[in-house]
Scaffold this motif. Structure first.
Motif, short mmCIF file in Angstrom:
data_model
loop_
_atom_site.label_atom_id
_atom_site.label_comp_id
_atom_site.label_asym_id
_atom_site.label_seq_id
_atom_site.Cartn_x
_atom_site.Cartn_y
_atom_site.Cartn_z
N GLY A 182 0.73 -1.25 0.02
CA GLY A 182 0.03 -0.02 0.05
C GLY A 182 0.88 1.33 -0.07
O GLY A 182 1.82 1.45 0.78
N SER A 183 0.54 2.18 -1.00
CA SER A 183 1.10 3.43 -0.96
C SER A 183 2.51 3.76 -1.09
O SER A 183 3.26 4.41 -0.30
CB SER A 183 0.47 4.61 0.22
OG SER A 183 0.80 5.79 0.04
N ALA B 216 -1.38 8.03 1.86
CA ALA B 216 -2.53 7.64 1.00
C ALA B 216 -3.63 7.50 1.80
O ALA B 216 -3.71 6.69 2.95
CB ALA B 216 -2.28 6.37 0.45
N GLY C 42 -7.99 6.41 1.90
CA GLY C 42 -8.84 5.31 1.45
C GLY C 42 -10.27 6.03 1.95
O GLY C 42 -10.63 6.73 2.74
N ILE D 19 -3.95 3.79 4.05
CA ILE D 19 -4.48 2.37 3.26
C ILE D 19 -3.21 1.58 3.06
O ILE D 19 -2.23 1.72 2.62
CB ILE D 19 -5.41 2.67 2.21
CG1 ILE D 19 -4.83 3.47 1.23
CG2 ILE D 19 -6.64 3.40 2.78
CD1 ILE D 19 -5.68 3.52 -0.03
N ASP E 56 -6.92 -0.58 -0.22
CA ASP E 56 -6.89 -0.18 -1.54
C ASP E 56 -7.60 -1.12 -2.61
O ASP E 56 -8.36 -0.44 -3.35
CB ASP E 56 -5.45 -0.03 -2.06
CG ASP E 56 -5.20 0.76 -3.22
OD1 ASP E 56 -6.44 1.23 -3.87
OD2 ASP E 56 -4.06 0.87 -3.90
N ASP F 216 -8.41 6.03 -3.96
CA ASP F 216 -6.98 6.03 -3.53
C ASP F 216 -6.55 7.70 -3.56
O ASP F 216 -6.54 8.10 -4.78
CB ASP F 216 -5.97 5.43 -4.43
CG ASP F 216 -4.81 5.38 -3.85
OD1 ASP F 216 -4.20 5.81 -2.97
OD2 ASP F 216 -3.78 4.71 -4.76
N LYS G 30 -4.00 10.32 -2.62
CA LYS G 30 -2.67 10.60 -2.16
C LYS G 30 -2.39 12.20 -1.88
O LYS G 30 -2.73 12.78 -2.81
CB LYS G 30 -1.55 10.06 -3.13
CG LYS G 30 -1.90 8.55 -3.48
CD LYS G 30 -0.94 7.98 -4.60
CE LYS G 30 -1.22 6.70 -5.18
NZ LYS G 30 -2.16 6.48 -5.93
#
Length: 709
Positions: free
Chosen positions: A433-434, A462, A464, A480, A485, A491, A493
């Protein structure tokens, strides 16, 4: 028959020509905004693609250099693979359009946006988003929810829609907003530390303008739109779905409630094996359908866990960030390294410093000609524990690299304060994630470790979202991870500093975000960002005072711009000779500023002296150490500076009478001479005996001064 529709956006005409070109496409348009024109072609296959579990949408953004009156460089003289910017623009078109197609639609759809004319005041990428939406709306393809796109700038504290080239140069914000008439679908933003409330207002300002463009598209649909085909949507047989659900729901739920990712994945794999054992023989040709049901059950369970049980898969609170660690100086021979770890997501960024001549040359349709600061992002298969061939960067890697680059660009010092080209490379070592926002954090660490005097550290996070089916209920998630995600709805950011936002990228899988959701997400992202910045500051509080001993050193000097030609020489002969003799890199700016880069300070200083000698003006009364280049019966010619020589008359060679020049000097000798006169034709007269006399008098005065002390 050609039909034309027009509207006004930001005081300029947005026009579509329908039926004029591309007669065999499902829908072909010429879309223009000012003198910028994009050709849009939209087509779809007649039947769904077999054996796929996704919607095969393809967005192509083609740049033609003839659009700006250029012939491509190189030997081939034609456009090759898409530029990085073209790929980013294609992604920006794809992301807001994809969620607006019917779920289960598996026909191949392709939209080709070909930029055929560019006026720099009117950006073709924004026009292409609008054109793609218009073409799909007018086609028979089952796309029924048009969207609008605008660019928003911030000039002198005023928002500007679709800023001109001059306004973009002054703007502190570069924001793209895509929206339907009801909700915002996608946002891309880069800014000079924009406060959250200002960013929110900018998004809403763009949203209102998007509604007007949507209204124009709806009018076009009524007048010109084709009859929409009834799509054949993919759907699993209800009986099969019920059997798999009844058999596996509780097992999948038990597996999905395991907090540890590896244990959870192992449990899910075990459940899938049991499902295959149970239904493999009964439904031998329905493996994809069974996998689809399992996916839907996982998604349903995770979403219910988050939305109704207020529980995250790993047990964190909704605003809680995973454990963070930061490290710098990991690699001994690089110029700067940063290792950033957040939970099971880990990114290592390496900073490399180069000469100003190492900039990336851009051969595109925009006004930008080169890049001094670059960020590249690599996502190898081992980062998710998989085995895949290693190939060049895909669209995702290019997009993530560009986002991190945008996040740090406002903080990079200008070349006057830091005369280096800067390249950052983020290696994703582990992904859950991210990773794009982890690369922002790793890049900040690497820049500080390299001694780059950035304005302030930056970090990214990030966010969610989970919503109910009717969108009436929604919950925002901070930081997240992969599963959130994968099964979530957005998503979002956000990157920036303690002062404000430098970059945003968000897209959604649903039909847009509510205004309240956008505001809440921005506020919670700031809180998370400040927490991460504290961790970065604990690791390294500022840029290192000295560059790495392996980084090249840069020395600067300024000369009269009229003297640049003397340093370069005919065909680059002079400057190439300096480089060959000293081993340095030399960059010269139009204003006369010269940058000399070398690992060895001795070589750099030697090159600077040569340049100084080449550009110095010979002044009457000054003493020089020159080299004898030629002797005659009436005197000697002496080169006192590169390319500049004068005559020492035989009577000026010595105090005593000189019968023959060669009795005093020979070709190749280095002698002190004084400039006694420069005539109106630029001829330089020199004297050796005056130089000796002045030197002796100077030494005498210095000795007297020492005795008095």
């Amino acid at each position: 028959m050609n039909q034309t529709l027009e509207t006004t956006v930001a005081g300029r005409t947005l026009k579509i020509d329908f039926g004029k070109v591309g007669m065999l496409s499902n829908c072909a348009l010429l879309v223009s905004y000012g003198e910028t024109v994009v050709l849009i072609n939209a087509n779809a296959s007649e039947k769904p693609r077999e054996g796929v579990d996704f919607f095969p949408l393809s967005i192509e953004y083609e740049e033609r250099l003839y659009a700006v009156g250029k012939i491509p460089g190189g030997f081939i003289k034609r456009e090759g693979k898409p530029s990085e910017k073209a790929i980013l623009h294609a992604r920006a078109i794809d992301r807001p359009l994809r969620p607006l197609f019917p779920k289960g639609y598996r026909n191949d759809v392709q939209v080709v946006c070909t930029v055929v004319s560019v006026e720099q005041d009117n950006a073709p990428d924004i026009l292409a988003i609008n054109g793609a939406s218009i073409a799909l709306s007018l086609s028979s393809i089952p796309f029924n929810t048009p969207l609008g796109a605008v660019s928003v700038g911030l000039v002198d504290d005023e928002f500007v829609i679709n800023p001109t080239l001059e306004q973009r140069g002054k703007s502190t914000l570069n924001l793209t907003v895509c929206a339907t008439k009801e909700r915002v679908m996608m946002v891309e933003a880069g800014g000079s530390e924009i406060p959250e409330d200002v960013m929110y207002d900018a998004i809403m300002f763009g949203f209102e303008e998007c509604k007007k463009i949507v209204a124009f598209q709806e009018e076009a649909m009524e007048k010109l739109g084709k009859q929409k085909v009834e799509p054949k949507l993919y759907k699993v047989d209800e009986g099969l779905e019920k059997e798999v659900r009844d058999f596996s729901f509780e097992m999948i739920k038990e597996a999905m409630y395991i907090m540890d990712k590896d244990e959870r994945n192992a449990a899910i794999d075990s459940v899938k094996e049991k499902i295959n054992d149970e239904f493999g023989e009964k439904y031998p040709d329905n493996g994809a359908d069974i996998a689809e049901v399992v996916y839907k059950l996982q998604k349903e369970i995770v979403r219910n866990m988050l939305l109704n049980e207020n529980r995250r898969p790993d047990g964190r609170g909704f605003e809680e960030i995973r454990p963070i660690s930061c490290e710098v100086g990991l690699l001994p021979r690089t110029h700067g390294t940063g290792l950033f770890t957040r939970g099971l997501t880990q990114v290592m960024t390496v900073a490399t410093l180069g000469a100003l001549g190492d900039v990336q040359i851009l051969d595109g349709i925009g006004s930008e000609e080169f890049k001094r600061y670059m960020h590249h992002y690599n996502f190898p298969s081992y980062s998710v524990g998989e085995v895949r061939p290693l190939r060049g960067p895909g669209r995702r890697e290019i997009g993530h690299g560009a986002l991190a680059e945008k996040a740090l660009e406002p903080l990079i010092p200008n070349e006057d304060n830091f005369p280096y080209t800067i390249r950052l490379v983020s290696e994703v070592l582990s992904s859950n994630g991210s990773t794009s926002q982890a690369s922002v954090c790793g890049s900040t660490l690497a820049l500080l470790d390299a001694g780059v005097p950035i304005k302030r550290p930056a970090a990214g996070i990030a966010m969610g979202l989970i919503t109910s089916e009717d969108l009436s209920k929604e919950k925002v998630l901070t930081d997240i991870q992969g599963i959130e995600d994968f099964f979530g709805d957005m998503d979002f950011k956000v990157a920036g500093t303690e002062v404000g936002i430098t970059a945003i990228q968000f897209d959604t899988k649903i039909h847009g975000l509510s205004n309240d959701c956008i505001k809440e997400t921005l506020d919670k992202a700031r809180k998370a960002r400040l927490f991460i910045l504290e961790k970065i500051n604990d690791c390294i509080s500022g840029p290192r005072e000295e560059l790495s001993k392996y980084a090249p050193k840069t020395y600067t000097m300024s000369i009269d711009p009229d003297k640049i030609r003397d340093v370069i020489g005919p065909g680059g002969k002079v400057i190439n000779k300096i480089i060959a003799e000293t081993g340095v890199k030399i960059d010269i700016k139009e204003d006369g500023k010269i940058f000399v880069m070398c690992d060895d300070s001795t070589c750099a200083k030697r090159a600077l002296k040569i340049i100084d000698d080449l550009t110095r003006e010979v002044k009457s009364g000054e003493i020089y150490l020159g080299k004898v280049t030629k002797t005659t019966n009436f005197g000697a010619f002496v080169e006192i500076l590169p390319g500049k020589e004068g005559l020492v008359h035989i009577s000026k060679l010595d105090f005593a009478r000189v019968n023959k020049v060669e009795d005093i000097v020979s070709v190749g000798d280095e002698i002190l001479v004084k400039v006694t006169d420069i005539d109106n034709q630029g001829r330089i007269n020199l004297s050796r005996k005056d130089a000796i006399k002045d030197s002796e008098e100077k030494e005498s005065k210095e000795e007297e001064s020492k005795e008095e002390e």
